[in-house]
Write a protein that holds these residues in place. Structure first.
Motif, PDB file in Angstrom:
ATOM      1  N   GLN A  24     142.603 120.010  24.183  1.00 37.16           N
ATOM      2  CA  GLN A  24     141.792 119.018  24.888  1.00 37.16           C
ATOM      3  C   GLN A  24     142.289 117.610  24.554  1.00 37.16           C
ATOM      4  OE1 GLN A  24     138.255 121.378  23.332  1.00 37.16           O
ATOM      5  NE2 GLN A  24     137.288 120.079  24.880  1.00 37.16           N
ATOM      6  N   HIS A  25     142.341 116.757  25.546  1.00 32.82           N
ATOM      7  CA  HIS A  25     142.758 115.363  25.323  1.00 32.82           C
ATOM      8  C   HIS A  25     141.690 114.665  24.488  1.00 32.82           C
ATOM      9  CE1 HIS A  25     146.294 115.489  27.817  1.00 32.82           C
ATOM     10  NE2 HIS A  25     145.591 116.102  28.759  1.00 32.82           N
ATOM     11  N   THR A  26     142.103 114.167  23.323  1.00 32.66           N
ATOM     12  CA  THR A  26     141.174 113.570  22.371  1.00 32.66           C
ATOM     13  C   THR A  26     141.586 112.140  22.104  1.00 32.66           C
ATOM     14  OG1 THR A  26     141.234 115.739  21.285  1.00 32.66           O
ATOM     15  CG2 THR A  26     139.968 114.003  20.205  1.00 32.66           C
ATOM     16  N   GLY A  27     140.992 111.219  22.826  1.00 28.23           N
ATOM     17  CA  GLY A  27     141.309 109.816  22.633  1.00 28.23           C
ATOM     18  C   GLY A  27     140.218 109.095  21.881  1.00 28.23           C
ATOM     19  N   HIS A  84     144.975 103.480  17.452  1.00 28.34           N
ATOM     20  CA  HIS A  84     144.091 104.471  18.079  1.00 28.34           C
ATOM     21  C   HIS A  84     144.851 105.259  19.138  1.00 28.34           C
ATOM     22  CE1 HIS A  84     143.253 102.562  22.008  1.00 28.34           C
ATOM     23  NE2 HIS A  84     143.213 101.406  21.373  1.00 28.34           N
ATOM     24  N   GLU A  85     144.331 106.420  19.440  1.00 24.33           N
ATOM     25  CA  GLU A  85     144.981 107.300  20.416  1.00 24.33           C
ATOM     26  C   GLU A  85     144.848 106.720  21.821  1.00 24.33           C
ATOM     27  OE1 GLU A  85     147.229 109.097  21.417  1.00 24.33           O
ATOM     28  OE2 GLU A  85     146.792 111.167  20.855  1.00 24.33           O
ATOM     29  N   TRP A  86     145.680 107.216  22.717  1.00 26.68           N
ATOM     30  CA  TRP A  86     145.639 106.886  24.142  1.00 26.68           C
ATOM     31  C   TRP A  86     144.203 107.040  24.626  1.00 26.68           C
ATOM     32  CZ3 TRP A  86     150.599 108.382  27.006  1.00 26.68           C
ATOM     33  CH2 TRP A  86     150.567 107.978  28.345  1.00 26.68           C
ATOM     34  N   GLU A  92     139.128 112.480  29.255  1.00 25.43           N
ATOM     35  CA  GLU A  92     138.764 112.724  27.853  1.00 25.43           C
ATOM     36  C   GLU A  92     138.105 114.094  27.711  1.00 25.43           C
ATOM     37  OE1 GLU A  92     138.110 111.676  23.706  1.00 25.43           O
ATOM     38  OE2 GLU A  92     139.445 110.877  25.246  1.00 25.43           O
ATOM     39  N   GLY A  93     138.569 114.866  26.741  1.00 23.15           N
ATOM     40  CA  GLY A  93     137.988 116.168  26.445  1.00 23.15           C
ATOM     41  C   GLY A  93     138.457 117.292  27.355  1.00 23.15           C
ATOM     42  N   ARG A  94     139.327 116.985  28.298  1.00 21.82           N
ATOM     43  CA  ARG A  94     139.797 117.992  29.245  1.00 21.82           C
ATOM     44  C   ARG A  94     141.202 118.446  28.886  1.00 21.82           C
ATOM     45  NH1 ARG A  94     138.827 116.489  35.244  1.00 21.82           N
ATOM     46  NH2 ARG A  94     139.093 118.745  35.383  1.00 21.82           N
ATOM     47  N   GLY A 116     140.868 104.556  31.830  1.00 22.48           N
ATOM     48  CA  GLY A 116     141.606 104.693  30.575  1.00 22.48           C
ATOM     49  C   GLY A 116     142.843 103.802  30.556  1.00 22.48           C
ATOM     50  N   GLU A 117     143.838 104.195  29.775  1.00 15.95           N
ATOM     51  CA  GLU A 117     145.069 103.419  29.632  1.00 15.95           C
ATOM     52  C   GLU A 117     146.215 104.077  30.384  1.00 15.95           C
ATOM     53  OE1 GLU A 117     145.559 101.428  25.389  1.00 15.95           O
ATOM     54  OE2 GLU A 117     145.025 103.544  25.181  1.00 15.95           O
ATOM     55  N   SER A 118     147.066 103.266  30.963  1.00 11.91           N
ATOM     56  CA  SER A 118     148.299 103.756  31.572  1.00 11.91           C
ATOM     57  C   SER A 118     149.375 103.877  30.489  1.00 11.91           C
ATOM     58  CB  SER A 118     148.781 102.785  32.644  1.00 11.91           C
ATOM     59  OG  SER A 118     149.195 101.563  32.042  1.00 11.91           O
TER      60      SER A 118
END
Length: 194
Positions: A24-27, A84-86, A92-94, A116-118
């Motif tokens: 899962q994407h964890t930013g 910090h992470e992207w 997020e979370g997917r 979010g961020e590019s």
């Protein structure tokens, strides 16, 4: 100040979390280390204890701070917000596989990240941190951060092109070392596990 040749930047990814384990994407979500993640972090102690760091910085996220502490450098660490992470925004979370059911060929490296961020944003943040670190005069630096940010940072360091990060895999609790080959920025070691 010309510090070329003598600078070594150690990039250390945080230990395993439930979300890193599942993909899962964890930013921006503060997910704690798993028991295995804590063991991974503690396994870094002998390697990092053999180094003399002028500067130790950590992401403000708990998983990075805890990894730094368990790796034996927590008492010297300063919080650095640029680590910090992207920010994955709406993703997020997917997991990538789940996102691709809705958006075929989606990639964090090439697709828009609403709210979010590019890649360009993360690359600029990494470059700003590189410039800041080189201005400190420190020669042996430890950075505790996250997979995607560290990959962009390594790419930005070596080539100035954040997109190279797509080709730099990084495991949990892995260490990478950036420095110089003569007067050229180089990736000295990548994705080393204790």
């Amino acid at each position: 100040m010309n510090m070329k040749g003598g600078v070594h930047i150690w990039l250390i990814r945080h230990g395993e979390t439930e979300w890193s384990k599942s993909g899962q994407h964890t930013g921006t979500t503060n997910v704690p280390l798993t028991d295995d993640g804590r063991k991974q972090a503690a396994a870094l102690v002998p390697i990092l204890a053999a180094q003399t760091f002028d500067l130790v910085l950590t992401s403000p996220m708990d998983r990075a701070i805890e990894t730094c502490r368990l790796a034996g450098l927590g008492d010297r660490a300063q919080i650095e917000p640029k680590l910090h992470e992207w920010n994955y925004g709406v993703f997020e979370g997917r997991k990538t596989a789940d996102i691709r059911k809705e958006i075929p060929d989606w990639s964090v490296w090439t697709s828009p990240i609403p709210e979010g961020e590019s890649l360009a944003d993360v690359g600029k943040r990494a470059q700003a941190l590189i410039d800041k670190l080189l201005a400190t005069g420190a020669t042996n630096i430890a950075l505790f951060s996250h997979a995607h940010f560290s990959r962009v940072f390594g790419a930005q360091w070596a080539t100035g092109a954040a997109s190279l990060g797509a080709h730099l895999a990084m495991d949990t609790a892995a260490m990478s070392v950036l420095g110089f080959e003569r007067d050229v920025r180089a990736i000295i070691k990548w994705n080393l596990l204790p």
